[in-house]
Write a protein that holds these residues in place. Sequence first.
Motif, short mmCIF file in Angstrom:
data_model
loop_
_atom_site.label_atom_id
_atom_site.label_comp_id
_atom_site.label_asym_id
_atom_site.label_seq_id
_atom_site.Cartn_x
_atom_site.Cartn_y
_atom_site.Cartn_z
N SER A 1 0.83 -1.20 0.00
CA SER A 1 0.00 0.00 0.00
C SER A 1 0.87 1.25 0.00
CB SER A 1 -0.90 0.01 1.23
OG SER A 1 -1.51 1.27 1.41
N SER A 2 0.45 2.26 -0.76
CA SER A 2 1.21 3.51 -0.81
C SER A 2 1.24 4.20 0.56
CB SER A 2 0.61 4.44 -1.85
OG SER A 2 -0.72 4.79 -1.52
N ASP A 3 0.31 3.86 1.46
CA ASP A 3 0.32 4.44 2.81
C ASP A 3 1.54 4.00 3.61
OD1 ASP A 3 -2.10 5.64 2.25
OD2 ASP A 3 -3.29 4.08 3.21
N LYS A 4 2.16 2.92 3.18
CA LYS A 4 3.33 2.39 3.88
C LYS A 4 4.62 3.04 3.38
CE LYS A 4 5.48 -2.01 5.22
NZ LYS A 4 5.49 -3.47 5.10
N ILE A 5 4.54 3.98 2.43
CA ILE A 5 5.72 4.54 1.76
C ILE A 5 5.72 6.06 1.90
CG2 ILE A 5 7.07 4.58 -0.37
CD1 ILE A 5 5.03 2.36 -1.37
N THR A 6 6.86 6.61 2.30
CA THR A 6 7.06 8.06 2.32
C THR A 6 8.15 8.42 1.32
OG1 THR A 6 6.40 8.25 4.65
CG2 THR A 6 7.73 10.04 3.73
N MET A 7 7.89 9.42 0.49
CA MET A 7 8.88 9.86 -0.48
C MET A 7 9.72 10.99 0.11
SD MET A 7 10.43 11.65 -3.00
CE MET A 7 9.46 13.14 -3.16
N ILE A 8 11.02 10.74 0.28
CA ILE A 8 11.97 11.77 0.68
C ILE A 8 13.19 11.64 -0.23
CG2 ILE A 8 13.30 12.82 2.54
CD1 ILE A 8 11.60 11.30 4.55
N PRO A 9 13.53 12.66 -1.00
CA PRO A 9 14.66 12.52 -1.93
C PRO A 9 16.00 12.62 -1.23
CG PRO A 9 13.81 14.74 -2.03
CD PRO A 9 12.89 13.98 -1.08
N TYR A 10 17.05 12.41 -2.01
CA TYR A 10 18.41 12.62 -1.53
C TYR A 10 18.68 14.12 -1.47
CZ TYR A 10 23.41 11.64 -1.07
OH TYR A 10 24.70 11.55 -0.61
N GLY A 11 19.63 14.52 -0.64
CA GLY A 11 19.99 15.93 -0.51
C GLY A 11 21.40 16.21 -1.01
N GLY A 12 21.75 17.48 -1.00
CA GLY A 12 23.09 17.87 -1.45
C GLY A 12 23.49 19.21 -0.86
N ASP A 13 24.77 19.52 -0.99
CA ASP A 13 25.30 20.81 -0.54
C ASP A 13 25.28 21.80 -1.69
OD1 ASP A 13 26.02 20.03 2.14
OD2 ASP A 13 27.71 18.93 1.28
N GLU A 14 24.96 23.03 -1.39
CA GLU A 14 25.04 24.07 -2.41
C GLU A 14 26.48 24.55 -2.53
OE1 GLU A 14 22.50 27.82 -4.05
OE2 GLU A 14 22.53 27.50 -1.89
N VAL B 1 15.64 17.85 3.57
CA VAL B 1 15.66 16.39 3.59
C VAL B 1 15.81 15.85 5.00
CG1 VAL B 1 17.01 14.37 2.88
CG2 VAL B 1 16.50 16.19 1.22
N LEU B 2 16.73 16.40 5.77
CA LEU B 2 16.97 15.89 7.12
C LEU B 2 15.80 16.20 8.05
CD1 LEU B 2 20.75 16.79 7.46
CD2 LEU B 2 19.73 14.61 6.78
N ARG B 3 15.17 17.33 7.86
CA ARG B 3 14.00 17.65 8.68
C ARG B 3 12.87 16.66 8.40
NH1 ARG B 3 13.46 22.57 7.20
NH2 ARG B 3 11.82 22.25 5.64
N GLU B 4 12.68 16.30 7.14
CA GLU B 4 11.64 15.33 6.79
C GLU B 4 11.95 13.96 7.38
OE1 GLU B 4 10.56 15.34 2.61
OE2 GLU B 4 10.91 17.49 2.52
N TYR B 5 13.23 13.57 7.37
CA TYR B 5 13.61 12.30 7.99
C TYR B 5 13.36 12.33 9.49
CZ TYR B 5 15.54 9.33 4.34
OH TYR B 5 15.67 8.48 3.28
N GLU B 6 13.73 13.42 10.16
CA GLU B 6 13.50 13.49 11.61
C GLU B 6 12.01 13.37 11.92
OE1 GLU B 6 14.50 16.21 15.53
OE2 GLU B 6 14.33 17.18 13.57
N ASP B 7 11.18 14.05 11.14
CA ASP B 7 9.73 13.97 11.36
C ASP B 7 9.24 12.53 11.19
OD1 ASP B 7 9.68 16.68 11.78
OD2 ASP B 7 8.92 17.19 9.79
N LEU B 8 9.71 11.85 10.14
CA LEU B 8 9.28 10.47 9.90
C LEU B 8 9.74 9.54 11.01
CD1 LEU B 8 8.03 8.31 8.00
CD2 LEU B 8 10.32 8.10 6.95
N LEU B 9 11.02 9.65 11.40
CA LEU B 9 11.55 8.78 12.44
C LEU B 9 10.88 9.02 13.78
CD1 LEU B 9 15.34 8.98 11.43
CD2 LEU B 9 13.77 7.08 11.00
N THR B 10 10.54 10.26 14.05
CA THR B 10 9.83 10.57 15.30
C THR B 10 8.46 9.90 15.31
OG1 THR B 10 11.00 12.69 15.54
CG2 THR B 10 8.91 12.44 16.74
N ARG B 11 7.78 9.93 14.16
CA ARG B 11 6.45 9.30 14.09
C ARG B 11 6.54 7.80 14.30
NH1 ARG B 11 5.76 12.37 9.36
NH2 ARG B 11 5.62 10.49 8.07
#
Length: 368
Positions: free
Chosen positions: A163-176, A353-363
């Motif tokens: 199910s798509s509910d089991k998947i979160t899309m977070i891309p890779y990040g990079g340095d400017e 990217v890292l903020r989205e990961y922290e939010d997901l891991l916290t949940r």
Amino acid sequence: MKSLYILGTRGIPARHGGFETFAEKLSLYLVSKGWSVTLYCQEDGNGRSWESDWCGIRRIHIPINRKGAVGTVLFDWLATRDALSQDGLFLTLGYNTAIFNLLQRLKGQTNVINMDGIEWRRDKWGPIAKTWFWLNERAGCWIGNHLVADHPKIKEHLATRVSSDKITMIPYGGDEVLSADPARLEPYGVEPGQFSVIIARPEPENSFLEMVRAFSCKPRRHKLVVLGNFTPELNPYHRQVIDAASDEVIFPGAIYEAAVVQALRFYSRFYLHGHRVGGTNPSLVEALGAGCAVIAHDNHFNRWVAGPDAAYFKDEAACSELFDLMLTDDAAVKRMKSASRKRFQERFTWEQVLREYEDLLTRWYPTK
């Protein structure tokens, strides 16, 4: 204090690739936010595992006396076995040995799995390896408590499994990259704006042969710098690429010094990206962060990352035509560079990217 255990990378500080860079960035970020982070590191050798501290991150070093894929599988097994005795949340980067994570699921541990790309589609693997990756992709979809896809098309692919509910899309990040030292170019005999660059593993699905042939079919009065670990004496494909190159193509080998790679990106006229398989490729994100004008293979993975203002080719002839048109079109290059920076800021900064990961891991942090 929340505790996170990271499996699936060779270790930090990053020396090997995208997942290691991501693991380093995420670990440092979470530690700064008050998390306890433990990461498993693969080491060469024999003997018992040991621990160390790096920038507040606990590292568990596991010595492995086998090279290549066998050594990686053995390391993943030993790391997973050790993880069974730990308490907290687990993040597994990649699904290549997801079958091992079944033990964690049976024990009731919470494991978030980043499913990476569609590894079993890569040309470089033989039938046995492709079967192994296909089976582990299926296993990872079922075993993981939650999945991360690094690209919308990867999420669509995984949603055919679960199910798509089991998947979160977070891309890779990079340095400017806003500046670079032009002196870093001198060893390669190139000058700012007078060369283009390819930075990737030299494998068939990355279109090296097509891009080098397209560039080399006529004099360009321009240089093409092709970074990668070429072993033509061992690899027939590498020999093909080198034999197809004109004298305007430079093969400096693999370069791991970040300042040099940044300068080559920053001062290039074009960054060429031939990847045909995968999700959000780290090298393409880093090219956007350096403000590169991107010429990429035309597929839905690259189009979502680089956006509508990059230039795209379907085959060797189309790539050659782009060189014909764009090596003299300064206005187009300026427009493409500006669009790359805009696209990078929209979606690929590490802060996002890292903020989205922290939010997901916290949940998903287990509550007792």
